[in-house]
Design a protein around this motif. Sequence first.
Motif, short mmCIF file in Angstrom:
data_model
loop_
_atom_site.label_atom_id
_atom_site.label_comp_id
_atom_site.label_asym_id
_atom_site.label_seq_id
_atom_site.Cartn_x
_atom_site.Cartn_y
_atom_site.Cartn_z
N PHE A 1 -1.15 -20.30 -0.18
CA PHE A 1 -2.60 -20.09 -0.19
C PHE A 1 -3.03 -19.40 1.11
CE2 PHE A 1 -6.97 -22.11 0.29
CZ PHE A 1 -7.56 -21.35 -0.72
N GLN A 2 -2.51 -19.92 2.22
CA GLN A 2 -2.82 -19.35 3.54
C GLN A 2 -2.35 -17.90 3.61
OE1 GLN A 2 -0.66 -21.11 6.77
NE2 GLN A 2 -2.23 -20.59 8.27
N MET A 3 -1.11 -17.65 3.13
CA MET A 3 -0.58 -16.27 3.19
C MET A 3 -1.40 -15.34 2.31
SD MET A 3 3.43 -15.89 3.71
CE MET A 3 4.11 -16.86 2.41
N ALA A 4 -1.81 -15.84 1.13
CA ALA A 4 -2.61 -14.99 0.22
C ALA A 4 -3.94 -14.63 0.88
CB ALA A 4 -2.84 -15.72 -1.10
N LEU A 5 -4.54 -15.60 1.58
CA LEU A 5 -5.84 -15.32 2.24
C LEU A 5 -5.66 -14.35 3.40
CD1 LEU A 5 -7.62 -18.82 2.19
CD2 LEU A 5 -7.89 -16.90 0.63
N VAL A 6 -4.58 -14.52 4.16
CA VAL A 6 -4.32 -13.59 5.28
C VAL A 6 -4.10 -12.19 4.72
CG1 VAL A 6 -2.67 -12.96 7.11
CG2 VAL A 6 -3.38 -15.33 6.84
N ASN A 7 -3.31 -12.11 3.65
CA ASN A 7 -3.02 -10.80 3.07
C ASN A 7 -4.29 -10.15 2.53
OD1 ASN A 7 -0.31 -10.72 3.73
ND2 ASN A 7 0.32 -11.77 1.86
N ARG A 8 -5.19 -10.96 1.97
CA ARG A 8 -6.44 -10.38 1.46
C ARG A 8 -7.32 -9.89 2.61
NH1 ARG A 8 -10.23 -14.12 -1.68
NH2 ARG A 8 -8.59 -14.16 -3.25
N LYS A 9 -7.28 -10.66 3.73
CA LYS A 9 -8.04 -10.26 4.91
C LYS A 9 -7.51 -8.91 5.43
CE LYS A 9 -11.02 -11.30 8.15
NZ LYS A 9 -12.43 -11.23 7.75
N LEU A 10 -6.17 -8.76 5.39
CA LEU A 10 -5.57 -7.53 5.90
C LEU A 10 -5.81 -6.35 4.95
CD1 LEU A 10 -2.14 -9.02 7.09
CD2 LEU A 10 -3.96 -8.15 8.56
N SER A 11 -5.86 -6.64 3.66
CA SER A 11 -6.12 -5.57 2.69
C SER A 11 -6.75 -6.15 1.43
CB SER A 11 -4.83 -4.86 2.31
OG SER A 11 -5.09 -4.05 1.18
N CYS A 12 -8.01 -5.77 1.16
CA CYS A 12 -8.65 -6.32 -0.04
C CYS A 12 -8.25 -5.53 -1.29
CB CYS A 12 -10.16 -6.38 0.13
SG CYS A 12 -10.83 -4.82 0.63
N GLN B 1 0.83 -1.21 0.00
CA GLN B 1 0.00 0.00 0.00
C GLN B 1 0.86 1.26 0.00
OE1 GLN B 1 -2.36 -1.12 3.37
NE2 GLN B 1 -4.15 -1.56 2.12
N LYS B 2 1.90 1.21 0.84
CA LYS B 2 2.81 2.37 0.93
C LYS B 2 3.42 2.70 -0.45
CE LYS B 2 7.11 2.33 2.96
NZ LYS B 2 8.28 3.03 3.08
N ARG B 3 3.75 1.62 -1.21
CA ARG B 3 4.39 1.83 -2.51
C ARG B 3 3.38 1.91 -3.66
NH1 ARG B 3 9.70 1.12 -3.45
NH2 ARG B 3 8.99 2.37 -5.21
N GLU B 4 2.09 1.90 -3.30
CA GLU B 4 1.00 1.96 -4.28
C GLU B 4 1.08 0.84 -5.31
OE1 GLU B 4 1.37 6.05 -5.58
OE2 GLU B 4 -0.04 6.68 -4.03
N ALA B 5 1.41 -0.35 -4.84
CA ALA B 5 1.44 -1.54 -5.69
C ALA B 5 0.14 -2.32 -5.46
CB ALA B 5 2.64 -2.40 -5.35
N SER B 6 -0.51 -2.72 -6.55
CA SER B 6 -1.81 -3.38 -6.40
C SER B 6 -1.68 -4.91 -6.46
CB SER B 6 -2.78 -2.89 -7.47
OG SER B 6 -2.18 -3.02 -8.74
N ILE B 7 -0.51 -5.39 -6.83
CA ILE B 7 -0.33 -6.84 -7.03
C ILE B 7 0.86 -7.35 -6.21
CG2 ILE B 7 0.08 -8.67 -8.74
CD1 ILE B 7 -2.37 -7.14 -9.56
N ILE B 8 0.67 -8.52 -5.60
CA ILE B 8 1.78 -9.26 -4.97
C ILE B 8 2.04 -10.46 -5.88
CG2 ILE B 8 2.47 -10.75 -3.04
CD1 ILE B 8 0.63 -9.00 -1.25
N ILE B 9 3.27 -10.62 -6.31
CA ILE B 9 3.64 -11.77 -7.16
C ILE B 9 4.35 -12.80 -6.31
CG2 ILE B 9 5.42 -12.45 -8.87
CD1 ILE B 9 2.90 -11.67 -10.15
N LYS B 10 3.92 -14.06 -6.44
CA LYS B 10 4.61 -15.16 -5.76
C LYS B 10 4.93 -16.24 -6.79
CE LYS B 10 4.57 -14.11 -1.31
NZ LYS B 10 4.30 -15.04 -0.25
N GLY B 11 6.06 -16.89 -6.62
CA GLY B 11 6.41 -18.01 -7.49
C GLY B 11 5.96 -19.30 -6.82
N LEU B 12 5.41 -20.20 -7.62
CA LEU B 12 4.99 -21.51 -7.06
C LEU B 12 5.82 -22.60 -7.72
CD1 LEU B 12 1.11 -21.92 -6.85
CD2 LEU B 12 2.74 -21.73 -4.97
N ARG B 13 6.49 -23.40 -6.87
CA ARG B 13 7.32 -24.46 -7.43
C ARG B 13 6.58 -25.78 -7.51
NH1 ARG B 13 12.00 -23.18 -3.32
NH2 ARG B 13 10.08 -23.19 -2.16
N ALA B 14 5.82 -26.10 -6.48
CA ALA B 14 5.20 -27.42 -6.43
C ALA B 14 4.01 -27.35 -5.50
CB ALA B 14 6.22 -28.42 -5.89
#
Length: 162
Positions: free
Chosen positions: A99-110, A78-91
Amino acid sequence: MVKAVYPGSFDPVTNGHLDIIERASKVFDNLIVAVLENPRKTPMFTIEERVMMLNEIIEPYPNVEVDYYQGLLVEYAQKREASIIIKGLRAMSDFEFEFQMALVNRKLSCDVETMFMMTNNMYSYISSSIVKEVASYGGDIRELVPAQVYPMIMKKLSALKF
Ligand code: PNS
């Protein structure tokens, strides 16, 4: 203009991370590679060392910058005005926790959306932990990390042995 954050510990950055940086730099107008603390890990490299390694490898990508932050990832986005978090998935093993982190992050900021990129299968077996383990036993890590970063890892390892 779409700005994305690619967060991680990058302890150290690997060829898998570099692959995600390269691909994400083509998708987004601006990409911030952000070194954040992972409270579950004890790092080998200082934040400054990790930022230095990342700065070495992002040189060819003019729309990519490196930064660091201590605190919540969504707060930083939010501070950097970025609307997307990119994560790499290996397996699938990565999926459950991401998945858990993405849901927590969405709960903290939609306002901040998490998007996943599948790791190139050439790099799907590489992790920072594996790199450190192989290197600490004297194994060859040259195919696992960017060429500019290799000497920095070897220097750190020899400093830690003394
Ligand atoms: O490379 P890593 O160690 O998998 O990266 C994990 C990282 C640093 C992105 C994650 O631990 C993180 O987002 N840390 C910042 C603190 C935070 O926002 N935690 C809430 C998400 S559950």
